[in-house]
Motif scaffolding. Structure first.
Motif, short mmCIF file in Angstrom:
data_model
loop_
_atom_site.label_atom_id
_atom_site.label_comp_id
_atom_site.label_asym_id
_atom_site.label_seq_id
_atom_site.Cartn_x
_atom_site.Cartn_y
_atom_site.Cartn_z
N ARG A 230 0.78 -1.24 0.00
CA ARG A 230 0.00 0.00 0.00
C ARG A 230 0.81 1.29 0.00
O ARG A 230 0.31 2.32 -0.42
CB ARG A 230 -0.95 0.01 1.21
N ASP A 231 2.03 1.26 0.51
CA ASP A 231 2.79 2.51 0.55
C ASP A 231 4.28 2.20 0.52
O ASP A 231 4.71 1.08 0.84
CB ASP A 231 2.45 3.33 1.81
N VAL A 232 5.07 3.21 0.12
CA VAL A 232 6.51 3.07 0.05
C VAL A 232 7.15 4.37 0.47
O VAL A 232 6.60 5.46 0.22
CB VAL A 232 6.96 2.68 -1.39
N THR A 233 8.27 4.28 1.16
CA THR A 233 9.06 5.46 1.52
C THR A 233 10.52 5.07 1.51
O THR A 233 10.87 3.91 1.25
CB THR A 233 8.63 6.01 2.90
N ALA B 261 4.95 -1.01 2.87
CA ALA B 261 3.88 -1.46 3.76
C ALA B 261 3.06 -2.51 3.02
O ALA B 261 2.46 -2.22 1.98
CB ALA B 261 2.99 -0.28 4.14
N VAL B 262 3.04 -3.74 3.56
CA VAL B 262 2.34 -4.85 2.92
C VAL B 262 1.19 -5.27 3.83
O VAL B 262 1.39 -5.94 4.85
CB VAL B 262 3.29 -6.04 2.65
N GLU C 200 -2.74 -3.94 9.66
CA GLU C 200 -2.53 -3.73 8.23
C GLU C 200 -1.92 -2.35 7.98
O GLU C 200 -2.61 -1.34 8.07
CB GLU C 200 -3.86 -3.83 7.49
N PRO C 201 -0.63 -2.27 7.63
CA PRO C 201 -0.02 -0.95 7.40
C PRO C 201 -0.51 -0.33 6.10
O PRO C 201 -0.65 -1.01 5.09
CB PRO C 201 1.47 -1.27 7.33
N SER C 202 -0.78 0.97 6.14
CA SER C 202 -1.27 1.66 4.95
C SER C 202 -0.51 2.94 4.64
O SER C 202 -0.55 3.42 3.51
CB SER C 202 -2.76 1.98 5.10
N LEU C 203 0.17 3.53 5.64
CA LEU C 203 0.90 4.78 5.44
C LEU C 203 2.26 4.68 6.12
O LEU C 203 2.37 4.13 7.22
CB LEU C 203 0.14 5.97 6.03
N LEU D 77 10.31 5.60 11.85
CA LEU D 77 9.23 5.41 10.89
C LEU D 77 7.88 5.54 11.58
O LEU D 77 7.60 4.81 12.53
CB LEU D 77 9.36 4.03 10.24
N ALA D 78 7.06 6.49 11.12
CA ALA D 78 5.68 6.59 11.59
C ALA D 78 4.81 5.75 10.66
O ALA D 78 4.86 5.91 9.44
CB ALA D 78 5.21 8.04 11.58
N VAL D 79 4.03 4.86 11.26
CA VAL D 79 3.23 3.90 10.49
C VAL D 79 1.75 4.11 10.80
O VAL D 79 1.35 4.13 11.96
CB VAL D 79 3.62 2.44 10.84
N GLY D 80 0.95 4.30 9.75
CA GLY D 80 -0.49 4.32 9.90
C GLY D 80 -1.07 2.98 9.50
O GLY D 80 -0.63 2.39 8.50
N VAL D 81 -2.02 2.46 10.28
CA VAL D 81 -2.59 1.15 10.00
C VAL D 81 -4.09 1.26 9.80
O VAL D 81 -4.77 2.08 10.42
CB VAL D 81 -2.28 0.14 11.13
N ALA D 82 -4.60 0.42 8.89
CA ALA D 82 -6.04 0.32 8.66
C ALA D 82 -6.59 -0.78 9.57
O ALA D 82 -5.94 -1.18 10.53
CB ALA D 82 -6.31 0.01 7.19
N GLY D 83 -7.77 -1.27 9.27
CA GLY D 83 -8.36 -2.28 10.15
C GLY D 83 -8.79 -1.64 11.45
O GLY D 83 -9.80 -0.95 11.52
#
Length: 427
Positions: free
Chosen positions: A153-156, A171-172, A196-199, A213-219
């Motif tokens: 969903r995202d790459v940095t 983020a997979v 589930e990582p999304s950001l 790394l700041a990680v945003g997650v869905a779910g």
């Protein structure tokens, strides 16, 4: 690889300006609480005369086969000459490069230590990332492809092994992992999240010189810090929970303590959430500011030069870009609204012309273009410059691809399976 040159731009004296800029004098560009309307543009189709060519025209030359006007426009100015860049920021040609799979996200940073920012595209549909090296003229050369599990969903980018060169991070969501990848060897470090990582966003959260790394997650919907400890080691912090899944996140010191706080917009809540970064590093609980519409992107910058960060939010229902200034208690109020003539996607900010006033760049989901609003410290942004793309996109990033000290624009175009580059040039 096809290198297509798109000509929604006019050229003169090394300075280019989209011929879709300046959209009439009826727009209102006021100060606090003002509204500016973007509309009435000239429609210029991308030039396809160079399709299949591997020989790039020299900077400033025409690939369209037209006489004197590299724009390919069916509405040239009265003299038939190209239109000059009236004022910075100025741009070179829009150039697009084929990707192996339709790119949905992109990251920009130096992966080979040559001083130029390179590009990594991420394809959610193709479950792969592709690495491009940037050359001296800002062209992109594909060098490697890396496969992942479904729903990437995202790459940095970040230098997680401290060798002076960036690696990329993906983020997979399907396997609830973030994957750190060394692009030359494909060596990987995997961190399991249980969500589930999304950001993904990068900053030094605890001022120790090691990127975090700041990680945003869905779910379950939340954000957390993954602390870089050096030596490819990481420490995963606790989640701060949100009311809905995050779709946009920007980092910056809102609380003026030199720690990068997070500003988050979500897919179901009509509000801006601010989360302070505490010791740990951990995120505090969110403080929300209500706003109309559905957000699509968020960015932070000091727009008015007062030393404080303001927030830019793109949204639909209505299609607008709104700027917010901080109020007591980590809340924000709107100070300028820019009415958009299409559905926006991500928003970025960068000082493209080095005048100290950051420009605002909006990727348009419903139109094949990027909008660039010139920096204005008085909250009186005029009509945008319009950079034509081969198809609509929803993401834009910035970086210095040719090492000239000016920030350039990079936009993945998923429908065309291309990544497009717009170089900034001196005014």
């Amino acid at each position: 690889m096809r290198d297509a040159w798109f000509t929604g731009l006019f050229f003169l004296s090394g300075c280019l300006q989209p011929n879709l800029a300046y959209l009439g004098e009826s727009a209102s560009a006021g100060g606090t609480g003002s509204t500016t309307t973007a509309g009435g543009s000239i429609d210029v189709e991308p030039d396809t005369s160079s399709t299949g060519s591997t020989n790039e025209p020299p900077m400033g030359s025409s690939s369209s086969g037209t006489d004197g006007d590299p724009s390919g426009s069916d509405e040239p100015d009265a003299t038939g000459e190209p239109t000059a860049c009236v004022s910075p920021p100025c741009f070179d040609w829009v150039r697009c490069f084929d990707t192996d799979a339709p790119p949905s996200r992109v990251a920009v940073g130096d992966v080979n230590g040559d001083g130029r920012d390179d590009v990594v595209t991420l394809s959610n549909a193709g479950s792969q990332a592709q690495v491009f090296h940037a050359t001296e003229d800002g062209s992109l050369i594909a060098v490697s492809t890396h496969a992942f599990a479904a729903d990437a969903r995202d790459v940095t980018m970040m230098d997680f092994d401290e060798d002076g060169e960036n690696e990329f991070v993906v983020a997979v969501a399907s396997v609830e992992e973030i994957v750190f990848v060394q692009p030359e060897s494909d060596e990987r470090k995997i961190v399991s999240l249980g969500e589930e990582p999304s950001l993904l966003r990068v900053a030094d959260a605890n001022a120790d010189g090691v990127p975090d790394l700041a990680v945003g997650v869905a779910g379950n919907a939340g954000v957390a810090w993954v602390e870089g400890l050096g030596g490819r080691a990481f420490n995963f912090g606790p989640y701060a929970w949100l009311n809905a899944a995050p779709i946009g996140m920007a980092l910056g010191s809102i609380s003026n303590d030199d720690r990068p706080d997070a500003v988050v917009v979500t897919d179901a809540m009509v509000e801006i959430d601010v989360l302070r970064t505490l010791n740990g590093p951990n995120f505090a609980d969110p403080v929300g500011t209500n706003m109309p519409g559905t957000p699509t992107g968020v960015a932070l910058a000091d727009f008015d030069g007062d030393g404080e960060l303001e927030i830019a939010v793109a949204r639909t229902d209505p299609n607008e870009l709104e700027l917010f200034s901080e109020q007591p208690g980590l809340t924000f109020s709107g100070v300028e609204t820019l009415v958009l003539d299409g559905v926006p996607g991500a928003v970025q900010v960068a000082d493209l012309d080095l005048d100290g006033n950051p420009e605002i760049i909006v990727a348009m989901r419903s139109k094949a273009e990027l909008l660039v609003y010139r920096g204005n410290p008085n909250y009186a942004h005029g009509d945008p410059l319009r950079l034509r793309l081969p198809d609509a996109g929803s993401v834009v990033e910035v970086g210095d691809l040719n090492g000239d000290g000016l920030l350039d624009l990079v936009a993945p175009v998923e429908a065309a399976a291309e990544v497009c580059v717009v170089l900034s040039v001196p005014g």
